[in-house]
Design a protein around this motif. Structure first.
Motif, short mmCIF file in Angstrom:
data_model
loop_
_atom_site.label_atom_id
_atom_site.label_comp_id
_atom_site.label_asym_id
_atom_site.label_seq_id
_atom_site.Cartn_x
_atom_site.Cartn_y
_atom_site.Cartn_z
N ILE A 1 16.11 20.09 10.26
CA ILE A 1 16.40 20.23 8.83
C ILE A 1 16.79 18.87 8.23
CG2 ILE A 1 17.95 21.28 7.14
CD1 ILE A 1 17.99 23.76 8.93
N GLY A 2 17.54 18.06 8.99
CA GLY A 2 17.91 16.73 8.51
C GLY A 2 16.70 15.83 8.30
N LEU A 3 15.77 15.86 9.24
CA LEU A 3 14.57 15.04 9.09
C LEU A 3 13.69 15.53 7.94
CD1 LEU A 3 13.63 14.44 12.81
CD2 LEU A 3 14.49 12.77 11.17
N ILE A 4 13.59 16.84 7.78
CA ILE A 4 12.82 17.39 6.67
C ILE A 4 13.47 17.00 5.34
CG2 ILE A 4 12.16 19.53 5.52
CD1 ILE A 4 11.69 20.70 8.33
N VAL B 1 23.39 13.96 2.57
CA VAL B 1 23.20 15.32 3.10
C VAL B 1 22.40 15.27 4.39
CG1 VAL B 1 22.10 17.54 2.64
CG2 VAL B 1 23.43 16.42 0.85
N ALA B 2 21.35 14.44 4.44
CA ALA B 2 20.54 14.33 5.65
C ALA B 2 21.35 13.76 6.80
CB ALA B 2 19.31 13.47 5.37
N LEU B 3 22.19 12.76 6.51
CA LEU B 3 23.05 12.18 7.55
C LEU B 3 24.03 13.20 8.09
CD1 LEU B 3 23.95 9.60 9.05
CD2 LEU B 3 25.54 9.20 7.17
N LEU B 4 24.59 14.03 7.22
CA LEU B 4 25.50 15.08 7.66
C LEU B 4 24.78 16.09 8.55
CD1 LEU B 4 28.34 16.30 7.47
CD2 LEU B 4 27.53 17.61 5.53
N LEU B 5 23.59 16.48 8.16
CA LEU B 5 22.84 17.44 8.97
C LEU B 5 22.45 16.85 10.33
CD1 LEU B 5 20.55 19.02 6.26
CD2 LEU B 5 22.39 20.14 7.51
N LEU B 6 22.06 15.57 10.34
CA LEU B 6 21.73 14.94 11.62
C LEU B 6 22.98 14.80 12.49
CD1 LEU B 6 19.20 12.20 10.52
CD2 LEU B 6 18.74 14.25 11.87
N GLY B 7 24.11 14.51 11.87
CA GLY B 7 25.36 14.42 12.62
C GLY B 7 25.80 15.75 13.18
N LEU B 8 25.56 16.82 12.44
CA LEU B 8 25.88 18.16 12.95
C LEU B 8 25.01 18.52 14.13
CD1 LEU B 8 26.39 20.22 9.67
CD2 LEU B 8 28.14 19.50 11.29
#
Length: 99
Positions: free
Chosen positions: A60-63, A39-46
């Motif tokens: 949000i990805g880092l959090i 999920v974090a990887l997807l948010l960072l990719g977005l």
């Protein structure tokens, strides 16, 4: 972008497999960690996508990554304490838990 989504979906599916099919507590914790990191990887990719509000997705990805690491450390501590009490990591043998 679709390659990143497919990679995250595969990583999430491997995590679900680890949680559902394994009986070892450490393997279950690793499966949950894989799901959180997917999920974090997807948010960072977005955050890198064009036209997206980059700062909010990356934040949000880092959090999510930091929160996931905190939760994972608590799960590891709980698994070690259960091992000290019951002598096994196998969840099918830990039947004496009262909730």
């Amino acid at each position: 972008m679709t390659l990143l989504c497919m990679l995250c979906a595969i990583l999430f599916a491997v995590g679900i497999y680890g949680v559902v099919m394994k009986r070892n507590l450490i393997k279950i914790v690793i499966g949950i960690s894989l799901m959180v990191q997917a999920v974090a990887l997807l948010l960072l990719g977005l955050g890198y996508a064009e036209g997206a509000s980059q700062g909010i997705f990356q934040t949000i990805g880092l959090i999510t990554m930091i929160g996931g690491l905190g939760v994972m450390s608590l799960m590891i501590v709980t698994a070690v304490r259960l091992y000290q009490k019951y002598g096994t990591f196998d969840i099918s043998e830990i039947r004496r838990l009262k909730g």
